[in-house]
Design an enzyme around this catalytic site. Structure first.
Site, PDB file in Angstrom:
ATOM      1  N   CYS A  38      46.612  17.682 -27.652  1.00 59.35           N
ATOM      2  CA  CYS A  38      47.804  17.519 -28.485  1.00 59.35           C
ATOM      3  C   CYS A  38      49.071  17.453 -27.648  1.00 59.35           C
ATOM      4  CB  CYS A  38      47.955  18.704 -29.450  1.00 59.35           C
ATOM      5  SG  CYS A  38      46.522  19.051 -30.465  1.00 59.35           S
ATOM      6  N   CYS A  61      53.045  19.850 -31.196  1.00 61.58           N
ATOM      7  CA  CYS A  61      52.159  19.654 -32.345  1.00 61.58           C
ATOM      8  C   CYS A  61      52.346  20.777 -33.366  1.00 61.58           C
ATOM      9  CB  CYS A  61      50.706  19.622 -31.889  1.00 61.58           C
ATOM     10  SG  CYS A  61      49.534  19.295 -33.251  1.00 61.58           S
ATOM     11  N   CYS A 105      44.584  14.095 -30.763  1.00 56.01           N
ATOM     12  CA  CYS A 105      44.872  14.710 -32.060  1.00 56.01           C
ATOM     13  C   CYS A 105      45.393  13.640 -33.024  1.00 56.01           C
ATOM     14  CB  CYS A 105      45.916  15.815 -31.892  1.00 56.01           C
ATOM     15  SG  CYS A 105      46.504  16.533 -33.437  1.00 56.01           S
ATOM     16  N   CYS A 144      49.385  14.889 -34.338  1.00 57.61           N
ATOM     17  CA  CYS A 144      50.603  14.687 -33.533  1.00 57.61           C
ATOM     18  C   CYS A 144      50.546  13.418 -32.684  1.00 57.61           C
ATOM     19  CB  CYS A 144      50.871  15.906 -32.636  1.00 57.61           C
ATOM     20  SG  CYS A 144      49.661  16.145 -31.316  1.00 57.61           S
TER      21      CYS A 144
END
Length: 343
Positions: free
Chosen positions: A33, A37, A64, A67
């Site tokens: 991420c 995030c 991810c 994000c």
């Protein structure tokens, strides 16, 4: 790559300014991420840090979906490209035109640009044109020449921009009409200073300037040479004793953001420094470091509003309108004075 302790701290704070510096991988989910995030934070022992997404992918992690960390670099490049287009444009660019040029939907790019730069594309263009006009005024151009050279098609638009941005120097207040400005050229340990003040506060403190520069900024004001004016005397005392500067009134105009930055500069104690990122964080937007730097450079009251106490994020001194050597001297003297006061 920063240290793991710094990376974890940035991750815990959801620091957006760290998004371009590293990604965060979670061993239990095999997902990586952005530091910012919004997802719930995993335990420290389940976290690894990588310099970029490709390294995380090579280690077996996937991006991810919340994000979208791989878009961080793309977003950064899009804003940089937009800024280049804005600087090259001979006329204002519409948001739709700008967003299309960098491959984003207008409403999304508006948020992205504002988050990264600190102001919207329209506000950035207004501020740039107004700065260009103000620069031409400081070079001795007439108000009409300054306006048209900066790209304004009519005086009404020029004064409207000044009103929107909350600026009221020589341009927006029609050259200081109806204002009496007391001024003096004084010697200081750091070189000659021009100090000027209205009845409301200090309006100019600058190195290596003369009254002609002041007259160009305020062509309609009444300029009175008076080294005994109370605020000029007080400013001279504050140069010798920086602790006195924070209490002096000022009469300067700028955008709402600039005013917030200048107010924060005055809270930095003598002998200490802050980075652009430090100031941006205090103002509530870690992504506004570039805007903080611009506001810092636009400070019209040297020493009293201590822009010399702001350094780059890596700790190096950076630039200074009065010259880098002066900045070094100012910081050295203040550090010595503050250390002496603790003995």
């Amino acid at each position: 790559m920063i240290s793991e302790e710094e990376a974890w701290d940035a991750f815990e704070r959801r620091d957006r300014s760290a998004d371009e510096r590293f990604v965060v991988a979670v061993t239990t989910t095999r997902i990586y991420c952005r530091p910012s995030c919004p997802a719930r934070r995993p335990r420290r022992e389940h976290v690894r840090f990588f310099g970029q997404g490709s390294e995380a992918v090579a280690a077996g992690y996937r991006s991810c979906l919340r994000c979208r960390p791989d878009e961080a670099a793309r977003d950064k490049q899009a804003v940089a490209r937009a800024l280049t287009l804005l600087r090259q444009a001979e006329a204002p660019l519409r948001l739709e035109t700008l967003a299309t040029a960098v491959g984003y939907a207008p409403h999304h790019f508006q948020r992205l640009f504002t988050r990264e730069v600190g102001v919207s594309p329209a506000a950035w263009q207004r501020a740039r044109r107004l700065r260009q006009a103000d620069q031409r005024l400081s070079e001795g151009a007439s108000v009409a020449e300054a306006m048209y050279d900066a790209g304004y098609s009519a005086p009404s638009r020029f004064y409207e921009d000044a009103k929107v941005l909350g600026m009221a120097p020589a341009n927006a207040r029609k050259g200081g009409q109806g204002t009496i400005i007391h001024w003096a050229k004084v010697d200081s340990p750091f070189g000659p200073l021009l100090i000027a003040a209205t009845e409301r506060g200090l309006c100019r403190v600058s190195f290596d300037e003369g009254v002609d520069a002041l007259r160009r900024r305020y062509p309609a004001a009444e300029l009175v040479e008076n080294d005994g004016a109370p605020l000029i005397v007080a400013a001279r005392a504050a140069i010798d004793d920086p602790a006195l500067a924070a209490s002096l009134p000022t009469d300067v105009s700028g955008t709402a953001f600039q005013q917030r930055v200048w107010a924060e500069l005055r809270r930095i104690p003598p002998g200490e420094t802050r980075s652009y990122l430090d100031i941006a964080r205090v103002l509530g937007d870690p992504n506004a470091t570039r805007a903080v730097g611009t506001a810092n450079g636009a400070n019209p009251i040297a020493i009293i509003v201590p822009c010399h106490r702001v350094v780059r994020n890596d700790g190096t001194l950076g630039g200074y309108a009065g010259g880098l050597e002066r900045k070094k001297d100012l910081l050295a003297v203040e550090t010595k004075q503050s250390q002496g006061s603790l003995l």
